[in-house]
Every structure is written in structure tokens, then in C-alpha cells.
Design a protein around this motif. Structure first.
Motif, short mmCIF file in Angstrom:
data_model
loop_
_atom_site.label_atom_id
_atom_site.label_comp_id
_atom_site.label_asym_id
_atom_site.label_seq_id
_atom_site.Cartn_x
_atom_site.Cartn_y
_atom_site.Cartn_z
N LEU A 144 0.83 -1.20 0.00
CA LEU A 144 0.00 0.00 0.00
C LEU A 144 0.87 1.25 0.00
O LEU A 144 0.58 2.23 -0.71
N LEU A 148 1.08 4.33 -2.73
CA LEU A 148 0.97 5.73 -2.32
C LEU A 148 2.18 6.54 -2.75
O LEU A 148 2.07 7.73 -3.07
N SER A 164 -3.44 -3.41 7.26
CA SER A 164 -3.69 -2.17 6.53
C SER A 164 -4.32 -1.07 7.36
O SER A 164 -4.30 0.10 6.96
N ASN A 165 -4.91 -1.41 8.50
CA ASN A 165 -5.65 -0.43 9.29
C ASN A 165 -5.29 -0.54 10.77
O ASN A 165 -4.80 -1.58 11.22
N ALA A 250 -4.04 5.23 6.24
CA ALA A 250 -5.47 5.01 6.01
C ALA A 250 -6.18 6.28 5.54
O ALA A 250 -7.16 6.20 4.80
N TYR A 253 -5.83 6.28 1.67
CA TYR A 253 -6.32 5.19 0.84
C TYR A 253 -7.37 5.63 -0.18
O TYR A 253 -7.37 5.13 -1.32
N LEU A 280 -10.73 -1.62 4.81
CA LEU A 280 -9.90 -1.22 3.67
C LEU A 280 -10.70 -1.22 2.38
O LEU A 280 -10.59 -0.30 1.56
N LEU A 284 -10.96 2.06 -0.23
CA LEU A 284 -10.38 2.06 -1.57
C LEU A 284 -11.49 2.13 -2.62
O LEU A 284 -12.42 1.31 -2.60
#
Length: 321
Positions: A144, A148, A164-165, A250, A253, A280, A284
Motif C-alpha cells: 500500500l 501511495l 492495513s488499518n 489510512a 487510501y 480497507l 479504496l
């Protein structure tokens, strides 16, 4: 009496480090590098390139290495992708991402963005362009961060049980201890020197649950490589410091518009689906979430066909097939 105690302490320390060093030498003899090394601003990155086709980058998780992918997944993909597997900084055969992250008394860890930038510079040197980037577990956070950092030059993401979070509470005490100066200097050498084979097998089995560890996986992967003192430090520091970075990531995202395939096991207790991939997928704008029923934290081993299919979908959605 005091002198005797001091001599005993020094002798104990010497024995611990001698045994740890001997085990590390044996591990490195048994599991030598399988790819090539690329230098990036003083950081040595170990990577392996196999196959032909669109570029597909594979990024392993915590306590992992390239060997997790070469056990099975790589061989399923090289007929239609150029597969580039990387050891993340500080793990496998890659060094830490700069001197500020090295040493027994260091407590700093490379954020996912720093790891992504180092890996991107390394892969630039082997001609990687507009890749699909697959990340597993902690490697999902790095994937991720990769997108970015280079949103226009990343074709798609495939995330497997990705961290991811932000999660509630704290990680286990061992991560906190081992990422501290005292843990680095005292506890980590003891683990490196004396961790028994039975405990290693139990730890690996807990990562695969509820699935069984695949036959031959331990011999191929070489968990002894993860018990080297510098590797234990790198892993503990990176994992223990991850949460604030995903909190910040986050918020970004929703800016990622590239195709994203998310696969997550419903029985994953290490990186829970409801904490990570479900929110997530909502953040997204172009994500597809596949809930893998009954699967734990190792989806690419539990159901490699589903992972292959997700990679192919990502390639099609990105216009690479």
C-alpha cells in the motif's frame, strides 16, 4: 565475591553470543541467497527474478523472506509474469535501510514508506515498470505504501491478509520487549541461542492455523534464518512500530484509484478480516474483497488457486492481459 559474579555474568554472556553466532552461521550455510543483490544508498537488497511477462512484485510478511513465495506460488506464475521477489529491509538476506536502523541499542524501525522507497529504487535497477504489487500481512502495508509513493507507476495491488488499518489494543508483550534496548541486548540473544526446534514448529503451525503447515515447508523456508539476532531485532521493531504508520496511511487510501484485489481468510486471527480488509475495501474506490471461508493467515498456501485467479484479475483490470 563481586569479582566472581562479574566473571560469571561475562562468561554467561559470552556463551550465549557464541551459541547464537554458531546457529546463525549454520542457518546461513543451509539457506544461502537464492537471487541477486542490489545496492541502494548503502542498503543491500536481496531479490530474485523469474519468468517473463508483466512485472509482478511479491512482498513477504513479518518474519518472512523470499523463500515463503518460492515454496509454491512463484512456480505457478512464471509462465505469464516476470516475478520479482524481494527480501524486505532487515529480513532474509537484505540489510537494514540505513545505519540509523542498525545496532543493538537502536530502537528505530523502517516505516512502510521507507521500505517501499528502498525496494522501488532496487527494482528500478532491474527494469521494473508499472508492476502489479502483491503484499502478504506486513508486506501488504508495504505494498500500500508502494502505491501511495508511486500511484501512476503501479498497475494494481493484490493484498493477502494485509495489515492495513489500525487495530485496537497492543501487540503481544514479546514485540514490545524485543523492540526495546533491554530486549535487544538481553532477550533476543537468548532466543537466538536457545529457541528449541519444537517451539519453532509450534510458532509456524500457529501462523498457518486452522490449516496445517504444508509438508516440506519448514525445510524449504528455513525458520532458523528468522532467529538471527539482527533479523529478530528488525522484525520486532518494524511490527511494534507499524500502527501509527497505518493510521496515517489510512487517510490516504481513498486517493488510490488503481485496481486492488483483496483476499482475506475469515479465520485469520493474526490480522483479523474485520479490523483490516473489511474497512480497507470501504476506503479504496476500486477494490474487490474476497472473503476466503475457513482460511487462516496464509491464503497463498491454503488456496493458491484463488490467489492466482486474483493476480490474473488484477492484471486484466489493469490492462496488462
Amino acid at each position: 565475591m563481586l569479582l566472581f559474579v562479574l566473571l560469571l555474568i561475562l562468561l554467561t554472556v559470552a556463551v550465549v553470543h557464541w551459541r547464537a553466532a554458531a546457529r546463525e552461521r549454520q542457518a546461513e550455510t543451509d539457506y544461502p541467497p537464492s537471487g541477486q543483490f542490489i545496492e541502494v544508498d548503502g542498503t543491500r537488497i536481496h531479490l530474485r527474478v523469474e519468468g517473463t511477462g508483466p512485472d509482478l512484485v511479491l512482498i513477504h510478511g513479518a518474519n518472512g523472506s523470499i523463500r515463503d513465495f518460492t515454496f509454491d506460488l512463484m512456480g505457478r506464475l512464471t509462465d505469464r509474469y516476470r516475478v520479482i521477489m524481494v527480501d524486505r529491509p532487515g529480513l532474509g538476506w537484505s540489510s537494514r535501510a540505513g545505519e540509523s536502523y542498525t545496532g543493538v541499542l537502536n530502537t528505530w524501525a523502517e516505516p512502510p514508506a521507507v521500505q517501499a522507497r528502498v525496494l522501488q529504487k532496487a527494482l528500478d535497477q532491474v527494469g521494473v515498470t508499472r508492476p502489479i504489487v502483491l503484499g502478504h500481512s506486513y508486506g501488504g502495508a508495504v505494498a500500500l505504501a508502494w502505491a501511495l509513493e508511486r500511484p501512476e507507476d503501479t498497475a494494481a495491488l493484490v493484498l493477502l491478509g494485509a495489515a492495513s488499518n489500525p487495530w485496537p489494543g497492543r501487540l503481544g508483550p514479546l514485540y514490545q520487549i524485543n523492540s526495546s534496548r533491554i530486549g535487544s541486548a538481553v532477550v533476543i540473544p537468548l532466543i537466538a541461542a536457545f529457541a528449541p526446534a519444537s517451539r519453532i514448529e509450534e510458532t509456524v503451525a500457529s501462523i498457518f492455523k486452522p490449516q496445517a503447515t504444508p509438508e516440506g515447508y519448514l525445510d524449504h523456508f528455513g525458520p532458523e534464518m528468522t532467529l538471527r539476532r539482527p533479523t529478530l531485532r528488525a522484525n520486532a521493531q518494524q511490527v511494534n512500530s507499524l500502527r501509527p504508520h497505518v493510521v496515517e496511511m489510512a487517510t490516504q487510501y481513498p486517493d488510490l484509484t488503481l485496481p486492488v484485489e483483496i483476499l482475506h481468510g475469515t479465520e485469520d486471527t493474526i490480522v483479523p478480516l474485520r479490523v483490516h480488509s473489511e474497512p480497507l475495501a470501504q476506503l479504496l474506490p476500486n477494490a474487490t474483497l474476497t472473503r476466503m471461508e475457513g482460511v487462516g493467515h496464509m491464503p497463498h498456501h491454503a488456496d493458491p488457486d484463488a490467489v492466482e485467479a486474483a493476480i490474473d484479475r488484477a492484471a486484466t483490470r489493469a490492462g496488462l492481459r
